[in-house]
Motif scaffolding. Structure first.
Motif, PDB file in Angstrom:
ATOM      1  N   ALA A 125       3.875  22.579  -1.488  1.00  0.00           N
ATOM      2  CA  ALA A 125       2.772  23.413  -1.004  1.00  0.00           C
ATOM      3  C   ALA A 125       2.252  24.347  -2.082  1.00  0.00           C
ATOM      4  CB  ALA A 125       3.228  24.204   0.221  1.00  0.00           C
ATOM      5  N   GLU A 126       3.122  24.788  -3.002  1.00  0.00           N
ATOM      6  CA  GLU A 126       2.697  25.750  -4.023  1.00  0.00           C
ATOM      7  C   GLU A 126       1.999  25.101  -5.205  1.00  0.00           C
ATOM      8  OE1 GLU A 126       7.011  24.632  -4.883  1.00  0.00           O
ATOM      9  OE2 GLU A 126       5.719  25.005  -3.145  1.00  0.00           O
ATOM     10  N   ALA A 127       1.936  23.770  -5.245  1.00  0.00           N
ATOM     11  CA  ALA A 127       1.351  23.075  -6.400  1.00  0.00           C
ATOM     12  C   ALA A 127      -0.167  23.177  -6.374  1.00  0.00           C
ATOM     13  CB  ALA A 127       1.778  21.620  -6.405  1.00  0.00           C
ATOM     14  N   ALA A 128      -0.772  23.443  -7.544  1.00  0.00           N
ATOM     15  CA  ALA A 128      -2.227  23.479  -7.678  1.00  0.00           C
ATOM     16  C   ALA A 128      -2.721  22.110  -8.149  1.00  0.00           C
ATOM     17  CB  ALA A 128      -2.641  24.550  -8.686  1.00  0.00           C
ATOM     18  N   THR A 129      -3.950  21.776  -7.802  1.00  0.00           N
ATOM     19  CA  THR A 129      -4.523  20.484  -8.171  1.00  0.00           C
ATOM     20  C   THR A 129      -4.981  20.493  -9.626  1.00  0.00           C
ATOM     21  OG1 THR A 129      -5.275  20.110  -5.905  1.00  0.00           O
ATOM     22  CG2 THR A 129      -6.310  18.795  -7.647  1.00  0.00           C
ATOM     23  N   THR A 130      -4.673  19.428 -10.346  1.00  0.00           N
ATOM     24  CA  THR A 130      -5.107  19.257 -11.732  1.00  0.00           C
ATOM     25  C   THR A 130      -6.168  18.169 -11.775  1.00  0.00           C
ATOM     26  OG1 THR A 130      -2.934  19.888 -12.574  1.00  0.00           O
ATOM     27  CG2 THR A 130      -4.362  18.660 -14.065  1.00  0.00           C
ATOM     28  N   GLY A 131      -7.277  18.430 -12.470  1.00  0.00           N
ATOM     29  CA  GLY A 131      -8.379  17.482 -12.521  1.00  0.00           C
ATOM     30  C   GLY A 131      -8.129  16.324 -13.470  1.00  0.00           C
ATOM     31  N   ASP A 132      -8.959  15.297 -13.335  1.00  0.00           N
ATOM     32  CA  ASP A 132      -8.838  14.103 -14.179  1.00  0.00           C
ATOM     33  C   ASP A 132      -9.016  14.430 -15.657  1.00  0.00           C
ATOM     34  OD1 ASP A 132      -8.398  12.602 -11.930  1.00  0.00           O
ATOM     35  OD2 ASP A 132     -10.451  11.837 -11.793  1.00  0.00           O
ATOM     36  N   ASP A 133      -9.926  15.341 -15.986  1.00  0.00           N
ATOM     37  CA  ASP A 133     -10.168  15.676 -17.391  1.00  0.00           C
ATOM     38  C   ASP A 133      -8.931  16.298 -18.033  1.00  0.00           C
ATOM     39  OD1 ASP A 133     -12.727  14.747 -17.100  1.00  0.00           O
ATOM     40  OD2 ASP A 133     -13.655  16.718 -16.930  1.00  0.00           O
ATOM     41  N   GLU A 134      -8.235  17.128 -17.291  1.00  0.00           N
ATOM     42  CA  GLU A 134      -7.023  17.746 -17.820  1.00  0.00           C
ATOM     43  C   GLU A 134      -5.911  16.715 -17.982  1.00  0.00           C
ATOM     44  OE1 GLU A 134      -4.159  20.702 -19.028  1.00  0.00           O
ATOM     45  OE2 GLU A 134      -6.311  20.344 -19.241  1.00  0.00           O
ATOM     46  N   LEU A 135      -5.796  15.805 -17.033  1.00  0.00           N
ATOM     47  CA  LEU A 135      -4.793  14.742 -17.157  1.00  0.00           C
ATOM     48  C   LEU A 135      -5.084  13.857 -18.378  1.00  0.00           C
ATOM     49  CD1 LEU A 135      -4.284  13.601 -13.460  1.00  0.00           C
ATOM     50  CD2 LEU A 135      -2.709  14.924 -14.869  1.00  0.00           C
ATOM     51  N   GLU A 136      -6.344  13.577 -18.605  1.00  0.00           N
ATOM     52  CA  GLU A 136      -6.694  12.750 -19.768  1.00  0.00           C
ATOM     53  C   GLU A 136      -6.376  13.484 -21.067  1.00  0.00           C
ATOM     54  OE1 GLU A 136      -8.648   9.281 -21.624  1.00  0.00           O
ATOM     55  OE2 GLU A 136      -7.238   9.783 -20.031  1.00  0.00           O
ATOM     56  N   ARG A 137      -6.634  14.767 -21.115  1.00  0.00           N
ATOM     57  CA  ARG A 137      -6.310  15.553 -22.306  1.00  0.00           C
ATOM     58  C   ARG A 137      -4.805  15.541 -22.564  1.00  0.00           C
ATOM     59  NH1 ARG A 137      -4.583  20.626 -23.886  1.00  0.00           N
ATOM     60  NH2 ARG A 137      -4.006  21.147 -21.738  1.00  0.00           N
ATOM     61  N   LEU A 138      -4.017  15.738 -21.520  1.00  0.00           N
ATOM     62  CA  LEU A 138      -2.564  15.723 -21.681  1.00  0.00           C
ATOM     63  C   LEU A 138      -2.062  14.347 -22.091  1.00  0.00           C
ATOM     64  CD1 LEU A 138      -1.536  17.877 -18.590  1.00  0.00           C
ATOM     65  CD2 LEU A 138      -1.422  18.563 -20.990  1.00  0.00           C
ATOM     66  N   ARG A 139      -2.637  13.307 -21.520  1.00  0.00           N
ATOM     67  CA  ARG A 139      -2.235  11.946 -21.897  1.00  0.00           C
ATOM     68  C   ARG A 139      -2.492  11.679 -23.371  1.00  0.00           C
ATOM     69  NH1 ARG A 139      -4.362   6.966 -22.887  1.00  0.00           N
ATOM     70  NH2 ARG A 139      -6.514   7.690 -22.640  1.00  0.00           N
ATOM     71  N   ILE A 140      -3.629  12.109 -23.858  1.00  0.00           N
ATOM     72  CA  ILE A 140      -3.973  11.910 -25.265  1.00  0.00           C
ATOM     73  C   ILE A 140      -3.000  12.661 -26.163  1.00  0.00           C
ATOM     74  CG2 ILE A 140      -5.707  12.514 -27.003  1.00  0.00           C
ATOM     75  CD1 ILE A 140      -7.825  11.775 -24.866  1.00  0.00           C
ATOM     76  N   LEU A 141      -2.730  13.914 -25.847  1.00  0.00           N
ATOM     77  CA  LEU A 141      -1.810  14.694 -26.670  1.00  0.00           C
ATOM     78  C   LEU A 141      -0.392  14.131 -26.624  1.00  0.00           C
ATOM     79  CD1 LEU A 141      -3.057  18.305 -25.845  1.00  0.00           C
ATOM     80  CD2 LEU A 141      -3.378  17.048 -27.984  1.00  0.00           C
ATOM     81  N   ASN A 180       0.841  -1.192   0.000  1.00  0.00           N
ATOM     82  CA  ASN A 180       0.000   0.000   0.000  1.00  0.00           C
ATOM     83  C   ASN A 180       0.877   1.243   0.000  1.00  0.00           C
ATOM     84  OD1 ASN A 180      -2.536  -1.310   0.080  1.00  0.00           O
ATOM     85  ND2 ASN A 180      -2.281  -1.695   2.275  1.00  0.00           N
ATOM     86  N   HIS A 181       0.726   2.068  -1.053  1.00  0.00           N
ATOM     87  CA  HIS A 181       1.464   3.312  -1.155  1.00  0.00           C
ATOM     88  C   HIS A 181       0.535   4.406  -1.670  1.00  0.00           C
ATOM     89  CE1 HIS A 181       5.544   1.802  -0.400  1.00  0.00           C
ATOM     90  NE2 HIS A 181       5.133   0.701  -1.005  1.00  0.00           N
ATOM     91  N   ARG A 182       0.944   5.614  -1.465  1.00  0.00           N
ATOM     92  CA  ARG A 182       0.230   6.786  -1.966  1.00  0.00           C
ATOM     93  C   ARG A 182       1.187   7.550  -2.863  1.00  0.00           C
ATOM     94  NH1 ARG A 182       0.299  11.848   0.213  1.00  0.00           N
ATOM     95  NH2 ARG A 182       1.487  11.027   1.976  1.00  0.00           N
ATOM     96  N   SER A 183       0.710   7.968  -4.019  1.00  0.00           N
ATOM     97  CA  SER A 183       1.592   8.728  -4.905  1.00  0.00           C
ATOM     98  C   SER A 183       0.839   9.906  -5.507  1.00  0.00           C
ATOM     99  CB  SER A 183       2.151   7.834  -6.023  1.00  0.00           C
ATOM    100  OG  SER A 183       1.151   7.475  -6.933  1.00  0.00           O
ATOM    101  N   VAL A 184       1.618  10.909  -5.904  1.00  0.00           N
ATOM    102  CA  VAL A 184       1.054  12.093  -6.548  1.00  0.00           C
ATOM    103  C   VAL A 184       1.993  12.491  -7.675  1.00  0.00           C
ATOM    104  CG1 VAL A 184       2.169  13.620  -4.871  1.00  0.00           C
ATOM    105  CG2 VAL A 184       0.236  14.459  -6.204  1.00  0.00           C
ATOM    106  N   VAL A 185       1.421  12.851  -8.810  1.00  0.00           N
ATOM    107  CA  VAL A 185       2.212  13.300  -9.954  1.00  0.00           C
ATOM    108  C   VAL A 185       2.262  14.825  -9.930  1.00  0.00           C
ATOM    109  CG1 VAL A 185       2.371  13.385 -12.467  1.00  0.00           C
ATOM    110  CG2 VAL A 185       1.642  11.280 -11.334  1.00  0.00           C
ATOM    111  N   VAL A 186       3.466  15.372 -10.012  1.00  0.00           N
ATOM    112  CA  VAL A 186       3.662  16.825 -10.052  1.00  0.00           C
ATOM    113  C   VAL A 186       4.044  17.199 -11.472  1.00  0.00           C
ATOM    114  CG1 VAL A 186       4.914  18.790  -9.112  1.00  0.00           C
ATOM    115  CG2 VAL A 186       4.406  16.813  -7.650  1.00  0.00           C
ATOM    116  N   LEU A 187       3.158  17.923 -12.138  1.00  0.00           N
ATOM    117  CA  LEU A 187       3.393  18.335 -13.522  1.00  0.00           C
ATOM    118  C   LEU A 187       4.243  19.596 -13.565  1.00  0.00           C
ATOM    119  CD1 LEU A 187      -0.223  17.856 -14.924  1.00  0.00           C
ATOM    120  CD2 LEU A 187       1.669  16.229 -15.015  1.00  0.00           C
ATOM    121  N   GLY A 188       5.066  19.697 -14.603  1.00  0.00           N
ATOM    122  CA  GLY A 188       5.880  20.884 -14.783  1.00  0.00           C
ATOM    123  C   GLY A 188       7.123  20.900 -13.932  1.00  0.00           C
ATOM    124  N   ALA A 189       7.426  19.780 -13.274  1.00  0.00           N
ATOM    125  CA  ALA A 189       8.612  19.702 -12.409  1.00  0.00           C
ATOM    126  C   ALA A 189       9.581  18.693 -12.986  1.00  0.00           C
ATOM    127  CB  ALA A 189       8.222  19.295 -10.986  1.00  0.00           C
ATOM    128  N   GLY A 190      10.785  19.113 -13.262  1.00  0.00           N
ATOM    129  CA  GLY A 190      11.815  18.183 -13.684  1.00  0.00           C
ATOM    130  C   GLY A 190      12.294  17.380 -12.499  1.00  0.00           C
TER     131      GLY A 190
END
Length: 259
Positions: free
Chosen positions: A125-141, A85-95
């Motif tokens: 702390a400064e990261a904003a939440t991205t919704g599932d619809d936006e993640l799906e759009r980025l995945r498709i592109l 059991n683990h918890r993970s979060v993807v941070v977009l725009g971060a190298g």
């Protein structure tokens, strides 16, 4: 899920499509678990946490089968295979270099922009939440295939564009290697995954047919709304169809996006 023990590295290397035995501790690499006919059972990122300890990150729907297949084929290999059991979060725009020293991070290339996956860590702390619809759009592109959409028992890895990111052609044998190598060295995929822009107001159904001159030349696998293009989609299109040709779709047209 965890694969650990004195034979963990050699066993995993015999089972998955990419070279993982040579990973340095702390490094990660994408790989596939395939059927003997080279259909995808699970996509995964293999993360070496210690010399004899690996964590496999996969899609939720693939977890149980991945454990089951690895346990079934283990035989005399001295390793433990179990879900964790683990918890993970993807941070977009971060190298990866931006957070590697502060967090346990793994590079993530699913969304076409620099991103890292943090395991058992909170997002900055400064990261904003991205919704599932936006993640799906980025995945498709980004043309990233997903189990149950682009990946099923009709599709080989080369058709889904997974050769470069998840397959080694120099490592030893693994389930499905023969058809993968044969297609790579002696043939070519009859179809490929392409990104599309769709006309019309409605998101098409899964497997909606793509037509050219009255003939079926492909099918839509995923679609999402996009502020610039209206609707973007992923679909399999036959190899002989030129990339600059507009395709027909029930209720509208489909224009192919350049890579």
């Amino acid at each position: 899920m965890r694969v650990s023990g004195p034979d963990a590295a050699s066993y995993l290397n015999r089972m998955v499509s990419n070279e993982v035995e040579a990973l340095e501790v702390g490094d990660a690499r994408e790989a596939l678990l395939l059927t003997p006919k080279a259909r995808v059972i699970a996509t995964m990122t293999v993360w070496r946490r210690a010399p004899d300890d690996f964590l496999l990150l996969t899609e939720p729907d693939a977890g149980e089968r991945l454990v089951r297949e690895l346990v079934r084929s283990r035989f005399a290999a001295k390793c433990e295979i179990a879900a964790e059991n683990h918890r993970s979060v993807v941070v977009l725009g971060a190298g990866e270099d931006l957070v590697l020293n502060q967090y346990k991070s793994i590079a993530n290339r699913d969304y076409g922009i620099p991103a890292v996956e943090l395991v058992d860590e909170d997002a900055p702390a400064e990261a904003a939440t991205t919704g599932d619809d936006e993640l799906e759009r980025l995945r498709i592109l980004a043309r990233t295939p997903r189990l149950g959409r682009e990946l099923d028992d009709r599709v080989m890895p080369a058709e889904a564009g997974l050769e470069e990111r998840a397959i080694s052609f120099t490592k030893g044998c693994y389930p499905g290697q023969e058809p993968v190598a044969r297609l790579h060295f002696r043939g070519h995929p009859n179809r490929g995954l392409r990104a599309l822009v769709l006309d019309g107001p409605d998101v098409p159904a899964y497997d909606a047919e793509l037509m050219l001159d009255g003939k079926v030349v492909g099918r839509v696998t995923s679609a999402a709304r996009d502020p610039e293009h209206g609707i973007v989609a992923l679909g399999y299109v036959r190899r002989e169809v030129p990339p600059d040709v507009a395709l027909e779709l029930s209720g509208g047209a489909a224009r192919q996006l350049r890579s």
